[in-house]
Design a protein around this motif. Structure first.
Motif, PDB file in Angstrom:
ATOM      1  N   LEU A 161       0.827  -1.204   0.000  1.00 50.66           N
ATOM      2  CA  LEU A 161       0.000   0.000   0.000  1.00 50.66           C
ATOM      3  C   LEU A 161       0.866   1.260   0.000  1.00 50.66           C
ATOM      4  CD1 LEU A 161      -2.823  -1.082   2.469  1.00 50.66           C
ATOM      5  CD2 LEU A 161      -3.079  -0.576   0.032  1.00 50.66           C
ATOM      6  N   ALA A 162       1.975   1.210   0.744  1.00 56.36           N
ATOM      7  CA  ALA A 162       2.869   2.366   0.770  1.00 56.36           C
ATOM      8  C   ALA A 162       3.503   2.594  -0.592  1.00 56.36           C
ATOM      9  CB  ALA A 162       3.944   2.166   1.834  1.00 56.36           C
ATOM     10  N   ALA A 163       3.786   1.511  -1.311  1.00 50.89           N
ATOM     11  CA  ALA A 163       4.464   1.626  -2.602  1.00 50.89           C
ATOM     12  C   ALA A 163       3.518   1.996  -3.737  1.00 50.89           C
ATOM     13  CB  ALA A 163       5.177   0.308  -2.920  1.00 50.89           C
ATOM     14  N   PHE A 164       2.298   1.438  -3.713  1.00 44.90           N
ATOM     15  CA  PHE A 164       1.421   1.572  -4.875  1.00 44.90           C
ATOM     16  C   PHE A 164       0.095   2.268  -4.594  1.00 44.90           C
ATOM     17  CE2 PHE A 164       3.959  -2.338  -5.395  1.00 44.90           C
ATOM     18  CZ  PHE A 164       4.736  -1.926  -6.459  1.00 44.90           C
ATOM     19  N   GLY A 165      -0.188   2.577  -3.319  1.00 49.12           N
ATOM     20  CA  GLY A 165      -1.414   3.287  -2.995  1.00 49.12           C
ATOM     21  C   GLY A 165      -2.639   2.391  -2.949  1.00 49.12           C
ATOM     22  N   GLU A 166      -3.778   3.019  -2.676  1.00 50.94           N
ATOM     23  CA  GLU A 166      -5.035   2.286  -2.492  1.00 50.94           C
ATOM     24  C   GLU A 166      -5.481   1.549  -3.750  1.00 50.94           C
ATOM     25  OE1 GLU A 166      -6.935   2.044   0.372  1.00 50.94           O
ATOM     26  OE2 GLU A 166      -5.269   3.003   1.414  1.00 50.94           O
ATOM     27  N   ASP A 167      -4.999   1.965  -4.915  1.00 53.88           N
ATOM     28  CA  ASP A 167      -5.419   1.317  -6.157  1.00 53.88           C
ATOM     29  C   ASP A 167      -5.010  -0.154  -6.208  1.00 53.88           C
ATOM     30  OD1 ASP A 167      -6.555   3.638  -7.003  1.00 53.88           O
ATOM     31  OD2 ASP A 167      -4.908   4.224  -8.333  1.00 53.88           O
ATOM     32  N   ILE A 168      -4.040  -0.534  -5.373  1.00 53.41           N
ATOM     33  CA  ILE A 168      -3.565  -1.913  -5.404  1.00 53.41           C
ATOM     34  C   ILE A 168      -4.424  -2.842  -4.544  1.00 53.41           C
ATOM     35  CG2 ILE A 168      -1.977  -1.917  -3.421  1.00 53.41           C
ATOM     36  CD1 ILE A 168      -1.351  -3.323  -6.968  1.00 53.41           C
ATOM     37  N   LEU A 169      -5.371  -2.292  -3.788  1.00 51.57           N
ATOM     38  CA  LEU A 169      -6.186  -3.116  -2.887  1.00 51.57           C
ATOM     39  C   LEU A 169      -6.913  -4.262  -3.591  1.00 51.57           C
ATOM     40  CD1 LEU A 169      -7.747  -0.654  -0.275  1.00 51.57           C
ATOM     41  CD2 LEU A 169      -6.302  -2.652   0.176  1.00 51.57           C
ATOM     42  N   PRO A 170      -7.557  -4.041  -4.748  1.00 49.88           N
ATOM     43  CA  PRO A 170      -8.238  -5.169  -5.406  1.00 49.88           C
ATOM     44  C   PRO A 170      -7.299  -6.317  -5.752  1.00 49.88           C
ATOM     45  CG  PRO A 170      -8.978  -3.089  -6.334  1.00 49.88           C
ATOM     46  CD  PRO A 170      -7.797  -2.769  -5.461  1.00 49.88           C
ATOM     47  N   VAL A 171      -6.033  -6.011  -6.048  1.00 52.58           N
ATOM     48  CA  VAL A 171      -5.053  -7.056  -6.327  1.00 52.58           C
ATOM     49  C   VAL A 171      -4.683  -7.788  -5.052  1.00 52.58           C
ATOM     50  CG1 VAL A 171      -2.725  -7.540  -7.174  1.00 52.58           C
ATOM     51  CG2 VAL A 171      -4.151  -5.845  -8.336  1.00 52.58           C
ATOM     52  N   LEU A 172      -4.411  -7.029  -3.985  1.00 53.44           N
ATOM     53  CA  LEU A 172      -4.066  -7.646  -2.705  1.00 53.44           C
ATOM     54  C   LEU A 172      -5.186  -8.537  -2.189  1.00 53.44           C
ATOM     55  CD1 LEU A 172      -2.432  -4.624  -0.830  1.00 53.44           C
ATOM     56  CD2 LEU A 172      -1.270  -6.473  -2.040  1.00 53.44           C
TER      57      LEU A 172
END
Length: 243
Positions: free
Chosen positions: A116-127
């Motif tokens: 999240l620190a590296a890629f922001g909230e946009d990465i949540l669906p992937v995580l």
């Protein structure tokens, strides 16, 4: 120098220092972490799987052959469910809970915060396993090492009913190491062992910190070994260290 995310992650994942021993994490862990404890009698892999599916609509894969287990940690979308065998002795329950809390922190919470620190909230669906990691995202190899979707870690028994953790791979070893630190901090345990014969070290640790003799013996070997270093969560993220 470490990046800021790691300092924040360690701060967010650290339970307050214990003041009373033996430490009962069951009395405090839900206050400080987004973790839900589920004590069940006769705990098995399939029992935990069915509990999650029926109550939280979380689908996880467990071994096809059902078997009794001491504990199981399921992490999903930043929260954790820790199952443990309600009928185990206090010493076994204590270590099981600490070991599974360690898995949640080291294998789910900290890697998630890093992404999240590296890629922001946009990465949540992937995580969260809701979207595939595509080549167009241009993500680094770092993210490819972070588990996606629901995670499952279980603590097996061997044929005698003994805990098998710490004997399989580095992931289990580091969970054991954090579990020991939560239950018997080295800065308290080491001075206590000063002047104690090595043959009695495990007995002293077991009595003071409420460990089983076998876990206490393993911890004594770590503390008194020639390669012992102070425990640090940061060492499990060496890529964050810069010369």
């Amino acid at each position: 120098m470490r990046s800021g995310w790691l300092d924040e992650a360690v701060k967010a994942s650290r339970l307050p220092p214990a003041t009373v021993f033996p430490r009962e994490l069951a009395d405090e862990v839900e206050t400080y972490l987004r973790v839900f404890l589920v004590p069940l009698p006769g705990l098995t892999c399939h029992q935990a799987r069915d509990w999650l599916a029926q109550r939280n609509n979380i689908r996880v894969e467990v071994p096809d052959q059902d078997r009794p287990i001491h504990g199981l940690m399921v992490a999903d979308q930043g929260r954790g469910f820790i199952f443990y065998e309600e009928r185990d002795s206090a010493e076994v329950r204590r270590f099981t809970l600490a070991h599974e809390v360690a898995h949640f922190v080291l294998d789910h919470l900290l890697p998630r915060m890093k992404a999240l620190a590296a890629f922001g909230e946009d990465i949540l669906p992937v995580l969260d396993g809701e979207r595939r990691l595509g080549v167009v995202t241009g993500l680094s190899a770092m993210l490819k090492r972070i588990p996606l979707g629901a995670q499952v870690r279980l603590m097996d028994r061997d044929s005698s009913g003994a805990i098998c953790s710490g004997k399989v791979d580095a992931v289990e070893h580091r969970a054991d190491r954090l579990a020991f630190e939560l239950l018997a901090p080295a800065d308290l345990a080491l001075p206590m062992l000063a002047g104690v014969p090595r043959t009695r070290a495990a007995e002293e640790l077991a009595f003071r910190f409420g460990l089983r003799r076998m876990e206490a013996a393993a911890y004594a070997r770590i503390l008194l070994g020639p390669r012992h270093r102070p425990f640090s969560i940061q060492k499990y993220f060496p890529e964050e260290e810069e010369e």
